[in-house]
Structures are given as C-alpha cells and as structure tokens.
Design an enzyme around this catalytic site. Structure first.
Site, short mmCIF file in Angstrom:
data_model
loop_
_atom_site.label_atom_id
_atom_site.label_comp_id
_atom_site.label_asym_id
_atom_site.label_seq_id
_atom_site.Cartn_x
_atom_site.Cartn_y
_atom_site.Cartn_z
N PRO A 2 0.85 -1.20 0.00
CA PRO A 2 0.00 0.00 0.00
C PRO A 2 0.88 1.25 0.00
CG PRO A 2 -0.66 -1.54 1.72
CD PRO A 2 0.62 -2.05 1.17
N GLU A 3 0.55 2.21 -0.85
CA GLU A 3 1.31 3.44 -0.94
C GLU A 3 0.46 4.59 -0.39
OE1 GLU A 3 3.07 3.88 -4.89
OE2 GLU A 3 2.93 1.74 -5.22
N LYS A 58 3.73 6.14 4.73
CA LYS A 58 2.82 4.99 4.69
C LYS A 58 2.45 4.53 6.10
CE LYS A 58 5.34 3.56 0.55
NZ LYS A 58 6.31 2.58 -0.01
N ARG A 111 1.61 -11.84 4.70
CA ARG A 111 3.06 -12.03 4.83
C ARG A 111 3.57 -11.79 6.25
NH1 ARG A 111 5.65 -11.49 -0.22
NH2 ARG A 111 7.54 -12.01 0.92
N ARG A 261 13.21 -3.86 -8.73
CA ARG A 261 11.76 -3.71 -8.82
C ARG A 261 11.30 -3.65 -10.27
NH1 ARG A 261 9.44 -1.63 -4.21
NH2 ARG A 261 7.53 -2.45 -5.14
#
Ligand SMILES: [Zn+2]
Length: 271
Positions: A2-3, A58, A111, A261
């Site tokens: 999530p950003e 974040k 996770r 990335r």
C-alpha cells in the site's frame, strides 16, 4: 505494498468508522507484530478512546485519549478492517482490537511483515517520523523536489521511491508519474532538466490524487477499511501493463528491472 493513496484511503475510512470508540481488549496470534509486546500495548491502551487518526508517509497513527499513540505499518500485505464483533473471521486476521459499540479493528496480513507499535508520547513519535522525507501533496514543494533530484545520481525512479527523500511513493505511482512526465525511469535524477522537474512534480501530484480519488489500487492485496477493493488498478498508465499498448503513442509498454523492482515504461514516449 500500500502506498500513500491506499493508506490515506484507510485513514479517511477509519476516521469515519472508529473515532471516539473505546479500546476494550487486544488479542493476537502473531505476537511479533505487536510491539513492544501485547502485554505492554494492552496496559497502555485498554480503556482509552480513539481521538484522531493521522497518516505520515505509509504510516498510520492512532491517537488515544490518554496521550498514547498506536503506529501501524501495513508493509507488503497488511489490511486494517473494521468489522462487527460477530462477523466471520477475516483471512489472515492476526491482531484484533476490540472496540466499544460492538466493533473490532482487525489487522490482517498474509506475509506478516506489518506491525502495530505503541508510541509513548509525541517526542517518540517525532523521532519515528523524522526518518521520512517531505510529504507529496503537502510539505514537498517544487523547490524541495528540485533539490532532492539534484542531490542524487541514482535512477530517478529509485529517488522517487526513497522514503527518506520523499514520503509515500511506491512502485505503482512512481511508474505512472514518470510516464505522465515522459521521463525514462533509468535516467540519473540529477540529469533531469528544470522543465522536466516541474512536469514530474505535477505528474506525481496528479497520479497520487487519482489514486486517492479511486480509493487506491487493488491489483493485489489492498482493501479499504470495510474490505472493499479500490479501483485505481483500472486506471494504471504503465504499471503492470507489460506488452500492452501505450495510451499515448500506441507503442508497447516494456518491463525492466531497476533496483530489483519491476519497472514499466514506454520507450518511445519516455526519454
Ligand atoms: Zn508511448
């Protein structure tokens, strides 16, 4: 992960859903994610009311009526969900904060890299927040942005995503902002011209605002505080669009790796 737009969407949801509620109990089956420990967090928070919820980068901060703060980081796959107490258990639900009014704030995380951390006071919070760069859509002005880019020879995309330099921007919005500004993500940040810096600054603002407007991107795990998907994934410009047509020139979107990335761009449009 999530950003900024995803975390901001959750912040706004939580402000609407749990403000003023009292913390009655906290339980977890994943003690490492409750810091410093479940016992200490319970001791400091049970009985207190939720006063306000803020976001920096974040990181979410839940301010309590007794001066304590709960900082929450969703990391890769975290979700914060507000449910009725008798609602079926959520997938990967690992921390449960029981609230007054028959509600629960649930932290679900596949996770298990995310965490909830007790912050004793504002001083400790300031220390935690001091590691983040300025906030786009707020404290990051064009002059600061220019100075940040000028100070690094690393690829511009990596600089955009460096939380110490700029807060809240991750892979999705960095890719899309660079596309809008027509800048090759591999270019050294300090080689970006003055005109391009301004375009990139405006592009970053535009994609982040679009992300908030569409309530975040749910191409993977992200859900809002009521467990609903966002829809920014239906508006991706380059992110995840490898092999598809560029919206500008009709050419093919390519995928490369920068700093490990996945990076998506149009080699024709982005120079
Ligand atoms: Zn193109």
């Amino acid at each position: 992960m999530p950003e900024l737009p995803e975390v901001e969407t959750i912040r706004r949801d939580l402000s609407r859903l749990i403000m003023g509620r009292k913390i009655l109990d906290i339980a977890t089956d994943s003690p490492k994610q409750v810091q410093p420990s479940l016992v200490e967090v319970k001791k400091a928070t049970v009985g207190a009311k939720i006063k306000k919820i803020e976001r920096r980068a974040k990181l979410l901060q839940i301010f309590l009526s007794n001066g304590k703060i709960l900082a929450v980081h969703l990391k890769l796959t975290g979700r914060l969900l507000v449910r009725k107490r008798d609602a079926p258990k959520d997938d990967w639900q690992h921390i449960t904060i029981v609230l007054s009014g028959n509600k629960e704030l649930r932290f679900a995380d596949l996770r298990k890299f995310g965490w909830i951390r007790l912050i004793k006071d504002k001083k400790e919070l300031e220390k935690l927040l001091s590691e983040f760069g300025p906030e786009p859509l707020d404290s990051l002005d064009l002059k600061k942005f220019k100075a940040i880019l000028a100070s690094s020879g690393r690829p511009v995309k990596i600089v955009l995503m460096d939380q110490k330099k700029i807060s809240g921007v991750g892979n999705i919005y960095a890719n899309d902002a660079l596309f809008l500004a027509k800048i090759d993500p591999r270019r050294p940040a300090k080689k970006i011209t003055e005109k391009e810096v301004k375009k990139l600054y405006q592009a970053l603002e535009k994609v982040l605002k679009a992300g908030i407007k569409f309530r975040g991107a749910s191409d993977q795990y992200y859900l809002d505080a009521l467990g609903r998907k966002g829809s920014y994934q239906d508006h991706f410009l380059t992110y995840g669009r490898e092999g598809k047509k560029c919206f500008d020139c009709g050419g093919e979107i390519k995928r490369i790796k920068i700093g490990g990335r996945g990076t998506f761009f149009c080699p024709k449009c982005q120079k």
